[in-house]
Design a protein around this motif. Structure first.
Motif, PDB file in Angstrom:
ATOM      1  N   GLU A   1      74.388 107.492  11.285  1.00  0.00           N
ATOM      2  CA  GLU A   1      74.286 106.103  11.000  1.00  0.00           C
ATOM      3  C   GLU A   1      72.944 105.612  11.314  1.00  0.00           C
ATOM      4  OE1 GLU A   1      77.101 102.366  11.702  1.00  0.00           O
ATOM      5  OE2 GLU A   1      77.304 104.008  12.819  1.00  0.00           O
TER       6      GLU A   1
ATOM      7  N   LYS B   1      69.787 103.802   8.366  1.00  0.00           N
ATOM      8  CA  LYS B   1      69.198 102.615   8.790  1.00  0.00           C
ATOM      9  C   LYS B   1      67.894 102.549   8.430  1.00  0.00           C
ATOM     10  CE  LYS B   1      73.122 100.731  11.707  1.00  0.00           C
ATOM     11  NZ  LYS B   1      73.282 100.332  13.242  1.00  0.00           N
ATOM     12  N   CYS B   2      67.118 103.936   8.547  1.00  0.00           N
ATOM     13  CA  CYS B   2      65.960 104.103   8.393  1.00  0.00           C
ATOM     14  C   CYS B   2      65.524 104.157   6.885  1.00  0.00           C
ATOM     15  CB  CYS B   2      65.524 105.358   9.057  1.00  0.00           C
ATOM     16  SG  CYS B   2      65.457 105.341  10.834  1.00  0.00           S
TER      17      CYS B   2
END
Length: 253
Positions: A214, A218-219
């Motif tokens: 997760e 997000k990166c």
């Protein structure tokens, strides 16, 4: 659905196997460490599930894996050799508009190739990978070097025993495997911000082998995140993984 196997010579002449299933839009899939296209994509039906949506699924066996060659010459293992093999595959097939996906080592290799602009797929699927798997490779490599070096001496009950058994079941050439482990540099997480193509990060809900998937999602700008049942090794044995990939890809146009 039938699978066709063919071979090509990579950038340094190493003979690599390609397994192809279905007809339609090309999707290149890369398997995990010491596994194979057969084990990760074909055996449990993922390739067939995706091919049924109108894709030609092209599955590479990395060098040292599956039906590909496992040279024991250290000169055959330059830095990021697997990334170079993927670039050679795309060049060999002449693809311009295609999608790319990978599981574990295959996901790691895909991210390196895309983040560094070595290949240019239209969409990307990252399976079984988290931030630690990109930035702490030395620790992971050390674990597998121990498995290789101590192989038959690893006792039952040791966490490495299962890995040893898996390598044995896959018939991995341990000399070549050890050379390969030193070719994989860490990926600077900041480079993930340069990945602007549609991306799916998919991971087992009990899979923490490579850190947080997760957090990895997000990166990557705009990446979608999906969980499927299972551990790292278990998630690839369940139909949910292939179904999640097929649903995200949708029907090929």
């Amino acid at each position: 659905m039938d699978t066709v196997t063919e071979f090509f010579d990579s950038f340094d002449g190493t003979r690599l196997a390609i397994h192809r299933m279905g007809k339609g839009r090309p999707l290149v899939l890369l398997h995990g460490l010491f596994s194979s296209a057969q084990m990760n994509w074909i055996k449990f039906g993922h390739a067939e599930t995706i091919a049924a949506r109108g894709y030609e699924v092209i599955m590479l066996d990395f060098r040292v894996h599956g039906d590909s060659e496992a040279p024991e010459d250290p000169a055959k293992y330059p830095l990021n050799v697997l990334v170079r093999d993927v670039a050679a595959l795309v060049d060999h097939l002449g693809f311009e508009d295609y999608d790319l996906g990978g599981f574990s080592l295959g996901a790691r290799t895909s991210l390196h190739a895309v983040a560094h602009g070595v290949v240019h797929p239209s969409r990307l699927i990252v399976g079984g990978m988290g931030t630690a798997g990109l930035g702490e490779w030395a620790k992971r490599a050390a674990y597998f070097k121990r498995v290789i070096d101590e192989f038959d001496a690893i006792p039952r009950g040791d966490p490495a025993y299962f890995s040893m058994q898996f390598l044995k079941s896959q018939g991995v050439n341990r000399v070549a495997a050890r050379l390969l482990l030193d070719t994989m540099p860490d990926l600077e997480l900041g480079l993930l911000a340069d990945i602007t193509i549609p991306t799916l990060v998919v991971c087992g809900d009990e899979d923490r082998d490579n850190g947080s998937a997760e957090a990895l999602a997000k990166c990557i700008p705009g990446a979608d995140f999906a969980e499927v049942p299972g551990t790292h090794m278990g998630s690839v044995t369940k139909p949910d993984l292939g179904q999640a990939m097929a649903d995200w890809l949708g029907d090929a146009q």
